[in-house]
Write an enzyme that holds these catalytic residues in place. Structure first.
Site: not given
Length: 310
Positions: A123, A251, A258
């Site tokens: 990511t 996210f 996250c």
């Protein structure tokens, strides 16, 4: 370049080791990602066989490293109260601190490490890659960001935590980059109970796919320029960037957001700021703009960038 940087940051911050000790894990996961994408094209009955060997190899490598740390931790506890203060150590301690009914097992630690390694690396490296591509495509925003970095941080000193909070333009650029090219193009959630969602009744156990990339490009939410790079849309903050305050979800959102979001953004902002201090950059003539999904959203033909030292 950005993959190696992300690997090094993860292992040093979360596991207090340079990435060379963990390099085999990253390499195995990278290969596993390729095979997982290929496996999605074959019959379901073949997928487990297709991926099984890679999963076992990743698990075996992680088990070895975890067992090594557990021995070190036990030795430290015998000699003193001190031991390495990192996430792995916290998880290892948790295997001893809870009741038998809620113990965190070694298998749990393996699964958590796999997630942290995979998500933490890809990511962040994707965010850095797409941001660099977009700044190379839009030199006016690259220059605005550089002017801000030089004004706030100076020409050579590494940005401090106090500096980073003042880099508003760079923050807008990162938000716009991850809006246009979110690493995860979709998320899947399962209803734990019967749920009413607007006019829809969602039965318990139903799986919902949230199309993040489609939401991020929805013109009814973001305006007619939804497909264009326009960091200015975040000038008043994330909540007011779109017509709905929850339209921005690179996210995830809510309780399942996250947990590495702040680390990823901090790392990206620091890395881009230091690059802007030292280099200007343009797209190579060989660059081909072809976003593709390899589990995550990646540039299909890489990101050749020409850097010029300032």
């Amino acid at each position: 370049m950005f993959s190696t940087l992300s690997e090094d940051v993860i292992t040093r911050i979360v596991f207090r080791l340079g990435f060379t000790r963990w390099k085999a894990i990253f390499e195995l996961q990278a290969q596993q990602m390729v095979y997982a994408t290929e496996a999605s094209k074959v019959l379901a009955c073949k997928r487990i066989e297709y991926l099984g060997d890679w999963i076992k190899r990743v698990r075996k490598s992680l088990m070895k490293l975890i067992e090594e740390r557990r021995k070190i931790s036990t030795h430290h506890q015998v000699l003193s109260e001190e031991c390495p203060n990192d996430l792995l150590e916290v998880m290892i301690k948790a295997t001893h601190e809870y009741t038998n009914s809620s113990n965190i097992t070694v298998n749990d630690i393996v699964e958590e490490c796999k997630t942290i390694f995979f998500a933490g690396k890809h990511t962040t490296s994707n965010l850095l890659t797409w941001t660099t591509i977009l700044l190379a495509m839009h030199p006016q925003w690259q220059e605005l960001a550089r002017e801000e970095v030089l004004r706030v941080c100076g020409a050579r000193d590494p940005p401090s935590k106090d500096h980073l909070s003042k880099l508003k333009t760079l923050g807008m650029i990162l938000n716009e980059s991850v809006r246009l090219y979110p690493p995860a193009v979709a998320a899947i959630r399962r209803a734990k109970t019967d749920t009413q969602l607007g006019d829809f009744t969602i039965p318990r156990g139903t799986e919902l796919l949230i199309p993040i990339i489609a939401i991020h490009h929805d013109q009814t939410l973001w305006g007619e320029d939804a497909n264009e790079f326009n960091p200015a849309r975040f000038g008043r903050g994330v909540a007011q960037a779109a017509k709905h305050p929850m339209a921005f979800m690179p996210f995830g959102l809510g309780a399942r957001r996250c947990v590495g979001q702040n680390l990823a953004v901090l790392q990206a902002k620091l890395a881009i700021a230091m690059i802007l201090q030292r280099f200007s950059f343009d797209l190579s003539p060989s660059y081909q703009h072809a976003p593709t999904i390899l589990m995550l959203l990646c540039p299909q033909y890489g990101a050749p960038i020409i850097f010029q030292k300032l």
